[in-house]
Design a protein around this motif. Structure first.
Motif, PDB file in Angstrom:
ATOM      1  N   ILE B 189       0.847  -1.197   0.000  1.00 51.90           N
ATOM      2  CA  ILE B 189       0.000   0.000   0.000  1.00 51.90           C
ATOM      3  C   ILE B 189       0.883   1.248   0.000  1.00 51.90           C
ATOM      4  O   ILE B 189       0.596   2.237  -0.677  1.00 51.90           O
ATOM      5  N   GLN B 190       1.992   1.180   0.732  1.00 51.67           N
ATOM      6  CA  GLN B 190       2.944   2.289   0.732  1.00 51.67           C
ATOM      7  C   GLN B 190       3.420   2.573  -0.684  1.00 51.67           C
ATOM      8  O   GLN B 190       3.508   3.726  -1.111  1.00 51.67           O
ATOM      9  N   ALA B 191       3.693   1.519  -1.423  1.00 52.07           N
ATOM     10  CA  ALA B 191       4.141   1.697  -2.802  1.00 52.07           C
ATOM     11  C   ALA B 191       3.083   2.426  -3.620  1.00 52.07           C
ATOM     12  O   ALA B 191       3.395   3.324  -4.407  1.00 52.07           O
ATOM     13  N   GLN B 192       1.813   2.053  -3.403  1.00 47.99           N
ATOM     14  CA  GLN B 192       0.733   2.733  -4.129  1.00 47.99           C
ATOM     15  C   GLN B 192       0.675   4.215  -3.776  1.00 47.99           C
ATOM     16  O   GLN B 192       0.586   5.075  -4.654  1.00 47.99           O
ATOM     17  N   GLU B 195       3.564   6.234  -5.128  1.00 42.59           N
ATOM     18  CA  GLU B 195       3.371   6.425  -6.566  1.00 42.59           C
ATOM     19  C   GLU B 195       2.399   7.579  -6.815  1.00 42.59           C
ATOM     20  O   GLU B 195       2.633   8.464  -7.634  1.00 42.59           O
ATOM     21  N   VAL B 217      12.378   5.606   1.066  1.00 46.73           N
ATOM     22  CA  VAL B 217      11.292   6.469   0.601  1.00 46.73           C
ATOM     23  C   VAL B 217      11.863   7.742  -0.007  1.00 46.73           C
ATOM     24  O   VAL B 217      11.415   8.214  -1.052  1.00 46.73           O
ATOM     25  N   GLU B 220      13.018   7.459  -3.455  1.00 46.53           N
ATOM     26  CA  GLU B 220      11.983   7.349  -4.465  1.00 46.53           C
ATOM     27  C   GLU B 220      11.301   8.657  -4.810  1.00 46.53           C
ATOM     28  O   GLU B 220      10.875   8.851  -5.927  1.00 46.53           O
TER      29      GLU B 220
END
Lengths: 317, 332, 298
Positions: B189-192, B195, B217, B220
């Motif tokens: 969910i963090q990746a979502q 993004e 993080v 990114e």
């Protein structure tokens, strides 16, 4: 082949909720050899913590067996369980709430020894407490302080000392470092590793953070919504993950580096909860590769390479 | 108008308590360019959140107090504004996202109304128009607009954080302060959410201060990085500079503490000891008692600021006499 | 160097022996001036109760009517004055301490131990047991405390012992509720599970971990209840179901002097003051104790 210390067979734990039966842990199998570490990985609600608690019988299993050194612990009576607890311990995630705020450091570490009548003589017992404090790197002058006066790292050391205070052989580490700062996290991880080498401990290391277990584990089992979906020796899992969820999980970890060799796999949708699950792959509605069969039939855990187990319909292709 | 959106100069914030004075922020300088993202990295107690709250002028007073320094946002001197003006600015020019999405939303108001509320406070629009805008905002953060009549408990953690982001962005702020926006979320969910934030910062052209403890993080999302320790920025530079030429021993320690997922043989090298007592900071460099490179001078003198480029500086005695001093390594 | 620091550590050890918890609580309690004042007052009352025979003659001063000396204002012979029957008010207060304070304390102890026990097991085990216990107590709670006490005394007969039982029993539901709520708030804490993991049984968990951590509201409630118990006793005495006249008792002194309040204020003032002082001191101790039991407040 070394000796298997713990074996989990067809373990199930269901909870009744107003919305139906929650299959928190649903038919999982694994075993751990003495002196090794199994990393149990997954996101919130996958049942990893429940698994750890059922293994220690802090929760009663709905079905299935937990066999520790040849004894099925689900059938043990109170006295038998008490004896076993001297060997099987747990380290909790939250070093803030897992220590009784009204006890001093030495009282907290002493309690298990006193309770289980390991050492009856108060003086010798106190010596043992100090020994344990040395062992986990807690300064002796802290013995009369209260947990709230200490930082997270030190508190977690208290939790570790307490877990080691008995004849401990096996420890369930339930996210022992996720509440800590990175620099402290590394200190605690190194300490756990040292203790394992020194005392020959066996760990189940529960975490949501794959990079932590990578460092630590011999084998890794990945869980998703109560199911074990992939299990392999750590090396193999990291170099050759097969299940789409494991792949996504691996790619989703933010890496502190500029060269992006790993392509991000962004999963769609949210994590749900396994209430009254259908007969399908529980990951199918988030999976980028899901096919008809994934939605209609639950995949079984199969061995695809020696020691590498996967529950996915697609690997055969 | 300058290209500096946010400029903080020599900020000093203290918490005055019965037990003494906590020097939460002491002499902090950061700037954020328009449309750029600054990663503010540090551990618990470094003063990250205090810095964020200072920009919002939301430091709880008492016990907190901005002692000295200046905060300039979009050409305005924030420290000179009265409460009324500040209320106009908060949520409009500058918004903040908090760490815990579970408690950031009011459980008895629908998410649509919560977004609309933010819009109506700052823009002269009617209820209907605001609701329409709220639905659009939900779509922007990836939630179907027809869910605007639902209550927060009907959303999962990741969705709630999206709603919080929608509220924060509803008035097109020029600066977004995100305080550990993904720490409470699961990895996938963090990746979502990361993004989403990356795409939104381009779409809305806003500057961002991303507060985090996670260098991954930062790698990114951020353009610039500031490493904070004991209330000061000990190293700052562009992402590239900080990640390829680590200068401060603390930054090096942070990198070495992170388990490397791509190399399982590597040994963790934690920073020894603990952060200094904020009630009683050392006279010299705050990091010196944990530093492997510490010299006698570190204990007695505050380290100077040394520049390696226009953007990259470090506060450390090691480079005072020899600019090309090399840390022992450990860069990946 | 590390050797040296270890030596220092061991030296420290010899000096700083392990401190016991009760010593710690006492050390923190001593730091609170209000708690110390409360403690001093209570100790004074206890001495008065214990040494009442040395201070005033029971038969002669406290209960013997003396019409010639009735309604005398405070003077050197009667420092608190005399009441409508010519009895020395000071003597009656001193002797009344025995009844009022002890009945108050003991009835609260009865309520605390029974109500506390029921509340603790109801809160800790939950489920059906909780339901069963709490529904029964809710029924009791629905009956006004004083009515319940009257019923009990009426059934058992009027005596000091029955009075304590009546007031105690009628306070059980309140204590059970407070203890249950306090237990509920700590029983799901992780350190409770941690205790289970080291093999502690339910009894040890409740006594060593749950109760100490739920003390704060219980202590405050108990000290307040001592006050209301003293008042409850006097109400019962007033309607003739409690302490029988002429036995001195603060509440009944207050009730008896009521008729003379306009002209002879001191008749009610002094017993009233005694009640206020006792209640206040208990509250101060309760507050201090609550803070002293919490290591987070230094």
């Amino acid at each position: 082949m070394s000796e298997v210390i713990l074996e989990v067979k067809n373990l199930k734990k269901y909870f009744d909720t107003p919305r139906g039966k929650l299959h928190a842990v649903d038919d999982i199998n694994f075993s751990i050899e003495k002196g090794k570490t199994l990393g149990l990985v997954g996101e919130s609600g996958c049942g990893k913590s429940t698994t750890g608690r059922v293994i220690l019988r802090l929760l009663e299993a709905t079905e299935g067996e937990v066999i520790y050194e040849g004894v099925n612990i689900n059938h043990l009576d109170k006295e038998g369980m008490r004896r076993l607890r001297k060997e099987m311990q747990i380290i909790f995630q939250d070093p803030f709430s897992s220590l009784d705020p009204r006890m001093t450091v030495s009282e907290i570490i002493e309690e298990p020894i006193k309770l289980n009548k390991i050492i009856e003589d108060p003086k010798a017992r106190f010596e043992r407490v100090l020994e344990l404090m040395d062992l986990v790197g807690l300064s002796r002058r802290l013995m009369n302080t209260y947990p709230h006066e200490l930082d997270g790292g030190r508190r977690q050391r208290i939790g570790i000392a307490r877990a080691l205070s008995l004849d401990t052989k096996f420890i369930v580490c339930d996210e022992p470092v996720s509440a800590l700062d990175v620099s402290i996290q590394a200190q605690i991880l190194n300490l756990l590793k040292e203790l394992q080498d020194k005392l020959g401990l066996t760990y189940i290391f529960i975490t949501h953070d794959l990079s932590v277990v990578n460092h630590f584990s011999d084998d890794i089992a990945v869980m998703y919504l109560g199911k074990l979906i992939e299990k392999a020796p750590a090396e193999m899992l990291f170099t050759n993950p097969i299940h789409p969820y494991t792949k996504a999980l691996l790619s989703a970890i933010p890496r502190p580096t500029l060269d992006k060799k790993v392509e991000k796999i962004i999963l769609k949708g949210e994590i749900t909860s396994p209430i009254n699950p259908q007969n399908n792959c529980r990951f199918s509605d988030r999976c980028n590769h899901a096919e008809e069969i994934c939605r209609s039939q639950e995949p079984a855990l199969e061995e695809v390479a020696p020691g590498h187990f996967v529950a996915c319909h697609l690997f055969k292709k | 108008m300058s290209d500096k959106l946010l400029k903080i100069e020599d900020l000093v914030v203290q918490y005055i308590t019965d037990d003494g004075i906590v020097e939460a922020v002491n002499g902090l300088n950061i700037t954020v360019d328009r449309g750029k993202t600054l990663g503010l990295v540090g551990e618990t107690g470094a003063g990250k959140t205090t810095t964020a709250l200072s920009i919002m002028r939301l430091i709880p007073h008492p016990p907190g107090k901005i002692i000295s320094g200046g905060i300039e946002l979009d050409g305005m001197d924030l420290l000179a504004l009265n409460e009324q003006r500040l209320e106009k600015i908060r949520g409009d020019v500058v918004s903040m996202i908090f760490q815990d999405p579970m408690t950031a939303l009011n459980p008895v108001i629908t998410v649509g109304d919560q977004i609309a509320e933010a819009i109506m406070i700052h823009q002269k629009v009617g209820q209907a128009q605001a609701s329409q805008k709220a639905r659009e905002m939900l779509e922007i953060v990836g939630i179907p607009g027809n869910r605007s009549n639902e209550y927060p408990h009907q959303f999962s953690g990741g969705m709630k954080q999206r709603v919080v982001i929608a509220i924060a962005l509803s008035c097109n702020p020029k600066l977004l302060i995100a305080d550990e926006p993904t720490t409470a979320l699961d990895v996938t969910i963090q990746a979502q959410v990361l993004e989403l934030m990356k795409s939104l910062k381009v779409k809305f052209q806003m500057g961002m201060v991303l507060i985090t403890h996670d260098l991954g993080v930062v790698a990114e999302v951020c353009d610039d990085v500031a490493i904070m320790y004991a209330g000061r920025i000990v190293e700052q530079g562009t992402l590239e500079e900080v990640f390829t030429e680590v200068k401060h021993p603390y930054t090096e320690g942070l990198f070495n503490s992170i388990p490397n997922i791509d190399d399982r043989k590597e040994k963790l090298k934690p920073i020894r000891g603990l952060m200094s007592d904020p009630y009683n900071l050392p006279k010299g460099c705050s990091f010196c008692d944990r530093c492997d490179y510490a010299m006698p001078v570190c204990e007695t003198e505050k380290p100077p600021k040394i520049y390696f480029s226009d953007t990259h500086f470090v506060e450390c005695h090691l480079y005072r006499d020899q600019q090309d001093f090399k840390l022992k390594g450990g860069m990946k | 160097m590390s050797n040296k620091s270890e030596v220092i550590a061991t030296e420290n050890l010899i000096k700083t022996k392990k401190r016991s918890q009760s010593a710690d609580v006492w050390r923190r309690l001593k730091k609170s001036p209000t708690a110390m004042i409360g403690l001093a007052i209570i100790v004074l009352f206890l001495f008065m109760a214990l040494f009442a025979p040395l201070i005033a003659d029971y038969d002669d001063e406290a209960i013997k009517m003396n019409v010639r000396e009735r309604l005398q204002p405070p003077s050197t012979t009667h420092i608190f004055g005399t009441d409508e029957f010519g009895r020395d008010i000071f003597a009656r207060i001193v002797w009344g301490t025995r009844i009022s304070l002890f009945v108050g304390l003991i009835s609260v102890s009865i309520a605390l131990s029974i109500g506390g026990f029921l509340g603790a097991i109801a809160g800790y085990y939950g489920g059906r047991l909780d339901n069963a216990i709490m529904r029964v107590l809710d029924v009791l709670l629905a009956i006004p405390t004083i009515l319940l006490a009257i019923t009990i005394v009426a059934a058992l007969g009027a005596s000091v012992l029955n009075l304590m039982i009546a007031v105690g029993v009628s306070n059980i539901p309140g204590f059970a509720r407070v203890v249950r709520a306090a237990v509920l708030s700590v029983k799901d804490e992780e350190f409770i599970e941690a205790a289970r993991a080291i093999g502690a049984n339910d009894f040890i968990i409740i006594v060593r971990h749950v109760l100490p951590n739920s003390m704060a509201p219980i202590i405050v409630f108990a000290t307040l209840k001592v006050a209301s118990s003293i008042m409850g006793i006097s109400s019962l005495s007033f309607i003739g179901l409690g302490v029988q006249p002429p036995t001195p008792e603060w509440g009944s002194m207050l009730a008896g002097g009521r008729a003379y309040i306009r002209d002879y204020m001191y008749i009610v003032m002094f017993p009233g003051l005694a009640i206020v002082m006792a209640v206040l001191s208990l509250n101060l101790i309760g507050d201090g104790l609550r803070d002293a039991l919490d290591p987070k407040l230094k």
